[in-house]
Design a protein around this motif. Structure first.
Motif, short mmCIF file in Angstrom:
data_model
loop_
_atom_site.label_atom_id
_atom_site.label_comp_id
_atom_site.label_asym_id
_atom_site.label_seq_id
_atom_site.Cartn_x
_atom_site.Cartn_y
_atom_site.Cartn_z
N ALA A 264 0.83 -1.20 0.00
CA ALA A 264 0.00 0.00 0.00
C ALA A 264 0.87 1.25 0.00
CB ALA A 264 -0.91 0.00 1.23
N ALA A 265 0.34 2.31 -0.61
CA ALA A 265 1.09 3.56 -0.74
C ALA A 265 1.48 4.13 0.62
CB ALA A 265 0.26 4.58 -1.51
N GLN A 266 0.60 3.99 1.61
CA GLN A 266 0.89 4.54 2.94
C GLN A 266 2.09 3.82 3.57
OE1 GLN A 266 -1.99 3.49 1.80
NE2 GLN A 266 -3.64 4.96 2.24
N GLU A 267 2.18 2.51 3.37
CA GLU A 267 3.30 1.75 3.91
C GLU A 267 4.60 2.16 3.25
OE1 GLU A 267 2.77 -2.56 4.85
OE2 GLU A 267 0.88 -2.28 3.79
N MET B 290 16.43 -1.31 -15.61
CA MET B 290 15.00 -1.10 -15.41
C MET B 290 14.82 -0.09 -14.28
SD MET B 290 11.80 -2.04 -16.17
CE MET B 290 11.57 -3.78 -16.68
N ILE B 291 14.03 0.94 -14.53
CA ILE B 291 13.77 1.95 -13.51
C ILE B 291 12.44 1.63 -12.84
CG2 ILE B 291 13.49 4.40 -13.00
CD1 ILE B 291 16.28 3.60 -14.03
N GLU B 292 12.50 1.32 -11.55
CA GLU B 292 11.32 0.97 -10.77
C GLU B 292 10.38 2.17 -10.66
OE1 GLU B 292 8.49 -0.40 -8.84
OE2 GLU B 292 10.12 -1.90 -8.86
N THR C 254 6.34 7.26 -10.07
CA THR C 254 5.00 7.47 -10.62
C THR C 254 3.96 6.55 -9.99
OG1 THR C 254 5.41 5.89 -12.42
CG2 THR C 254 5.87 8.23 -12.86
N GLU C 255 4.39 5.64 -9.16
CA GLU C 255 3.47 4.66 -8.56
C GLU C 255 3.55 4.76 -7.04
OE1 GLU C 255 2.77 -0.21 -8.40
OE2 GLU C 255 4.35 0.62 -9.66
N SER C 256 2.40 4.69 -6.39
CA SER C 256 2.31 4.75 -4.92
C SER C 256 2.90 6.04 -4.36
CB SER C 256 3.00 3.52 -4.29
OG SER C 256 2.41 2.33 -4.75
N VAL C 257 2.66 7.14 -5.08
CA VAL C 257 3.10 8.46 -4.61
C VAL C 257 1.95 9.45 -4.76
CG1 VAL C 257 5.56 8.16 -5.10
CG2 VAL C 257 4.05 8.98 -6.91
N LYS C 258 1.98 10.50 -3.96
CA LYS C 258 0.94 11.53 -4.06
C LYS C 258 1.21 12.45 -5.25
CE LYS C 258 0.07 11.57 0.93
NZ LYS C 258 0.23 12.32 2.19
N THR C 259 2.50 12.69 -5.52
CA THR C 259 2.90 13.54 -6.64
C THR C 259 4.00 12.84 -7.42
OG1 THR C 259 2.42 15.52 -5.31
CG2 THR C 259 3.75 15.82 -7.30
N TRP C 260 3.87 12.78 -8.72
CA TRP C 260 4.90 12.15 -9.55
C TRP C 260 6.24 12.87 -9.39
CZ3 TRP C 260 2.31 11.29 -15.03
CH2 TRP C 260 1.30 10.32 -14.90
N ARG C 261 7.32 12.08 -9.33
CA ARG C 261 8.67 12.62 -9.21
C ARG C 261 9.35 12.62 -10.59
NH1 ARG C 261 11.52 12.42 -4.58
NH2 ARG C 261 12.95 13.65 -5.86
N MET C 262 8.87 13.48 -11.48
CA MET C 262 9.44 13.50 -12.82
C MET C 262 10.84 14.12 -12.83
SD MET C 262 6.83 11.98 -13.47
CE MET C 262 7.49 11.23 -14.93
N ASP C 263 11.18 14.83 -11.75
CA ASP C 263 12.55 15.34 -11.63
C ASP C 263 13.54 14.18 -11.54
OD1 ASP C 263 11.23 14.87 -9.03
OD2 ASP C 263 13.14 15.50 -8.15
N VAL C 264 13.10 13.05 -10.95
CA VAL C 264 13.96 11.88 -10.85
C VAL C 264 14.17 11.26 -12.23
CG1 VAL C 264 14.20 9.57 -9.86
CG2 VAL C 264 13.24 11.43 -8.48
N SER D 165 19.78 3.25 -22.64
CA SER D 165 20.23 2.30 -21.62
C SER D 165 19.21 2.07 -20.53
CB SER D 165 21.54 2.78 -21.00
OG SER D 165 21.35 4.02 -20.31
N LEU D 166 18.05 2.74 -20.62
CA LEU D 166 17.04 2.68 -19.57
C LEU D 166 15.72 2.15 -20.08
CD1 LEU D 166 17.63 6.25 -18.06
CD2 LEU D 166 18.60 4.10 -17.22
N MET D 167 15.01 1.43 -19.21
CA MET D 167 13.62 1.06 -19.46
C MET D 167 12.81 1.49 -18.24
SD MET D 167 11.88 -2.69 -20.20
CE MET D 167 12.34 -2.70 -21.92
N PHE D 168 11.67 2.12 -18.49
CA PHE D 168 10.86 2.66 -17.40
C PHE D 168 9.62 1.82 -17.18
CE2 PHE D 168 13.36 6.18 -18.98
CZ PHE D 168 13.80 6.80 -17.81
N GLU D 169 9.38 1.42 -15.94
CA GLU D 169 8.13 0.77 -15.59
C GLU D 169 7.01 1.78 -15.76
OE1 GLU D 169 8.05 -1.01 -11.73
OE2 GLU D 169 8.89 -2.88 -12.49
#
Length: 276
Positions: free
Chosen positions: A160-163, A191-193, A198-208, A220-224
């Motif tokens: 769960a997102a809260q956990e 692979m980028i988890e 973008t998952e189980s967060v209140k706001t997407w971290r697109m800066d990451v 060299s990257l694949m995004f989930e």
């Protein structure tokens, strides 16, 4: 294999997609986990859309619950359609049972016909040096190594997102340093988890995401991105050649976006490729 020559309505222009084996615009689909997937289901899926699928990933160690002959049959069907097979990050569970189990696991993967071993550590703490040693064993078996890197502690399941929020996240710069060491040591792709980004967060971290792309490059990257809003964002912002992991049920939708033939208000008619 030329996608344009074999598709229906070939007179209509779509974005040109590289033929397989692709080095960009790779799509990996999730196999059995949230839904079962047997040989007939997979054959139907790949007969219709196999030209757009580059690899299929077993999730959650689902292959350990199936008869060996069914796992082998699924792999053989994928290979007939030029689709590689990934183990998913199940090696986390195997690592808890010691080095002998790891050796037997990799040998079994080789014998069954797996192509890619994903090396993740969402649930366990493992040093970069140990990660590199595991990767060396994978490469020694003649298998492709795809480490999974992320910023969320406890990622990789249905937590769960809260956990996850309570677990906290790690410094993105540290994750990027790990990824660079793994690539330098011979990882085929990272692979980028999605959890923590973008998952189980209140706001997407697109800066990451931006930091990963700037530091390591797209190829060299694949995004989930097993969520339509997420993979739409990636394609809208990075173009159709970004490498994505989606659910098998989403392969048509994601390819409509890559090909530029359909989308949402923010993507329709805006996703283009240029091939002189």
């Amino acid at each position: 294999m030329d996608i344009k020559d074999e598709r229906a309505f070939a007179f209509l222009r779509t974005n040109q997609r590289p033929a397989k084996p692709r080095s960009r615009g790779i799509t990996e689909i999730r196999g059995p986990y949230y839904t079962p997937m047997g040989p007939r289901y997979l054959e139907d899926l790949l007969e219709a859309m196999g030209s757009y699928v580059d690899s299929l990933k077993f999730a959650g160690g689902s292959f350990t619950l199936m008869p060996r002959k069914i796992v082998k049959e699924l792999i053989e069907i994928a290979h007939r359609h030029d689709v590689m097979i990934s183990t998913g990050g199940f090696i986390e569970y195997v690592l808890t049972q010691g080095s002998d189990a790891v050796e037997k696991y990799l040998q079994e993967c080789k014998e069954l016909g797996f192509d890619i071993v994903e090396i993740s550590s969402g649930f366990i703490s493992i040093s970069t040096a140990d990660w590199l040693r595991v990767m060396e064993k994978v490469k020694a078996k003649g298998l492709r190594a795809k480490p999974e890197v992320g910023i969320q502690f406890g990622a990789g399941g249905a937590t769960a997102a809260q956990e996850l929020e309570a677990e906290g996240t790690r410094d993105p710069d540290w994750a990027i340093l790990q990824a660079r060491r793994l690539l330098d040591a011979g990882a085929d792709m990272i692979m980028i988890e999605s959890e923590g980004i973008t998952e189980s967060v209140k706001t997407w971290r697109m800066d990451v995401v931006t930091k990963f792309v700037k530091s390591l490059g797209l190829e060299s990257l694949m995004f989930e991105a097993a969520d339509p809003e997420v993979f739409s964002w990636y394609i809208k912002n990075y173009g159709p050649d970004i490498n994505l992991f989606v659910d098998h049920s989403q392969i048509v939708q994601v390819e409509c976006l890559r090909s530029g033939i359909w989308g949402t208000k923010s993507t329709w008619g805006r996703v283009l490729s240029y091939e002189p």
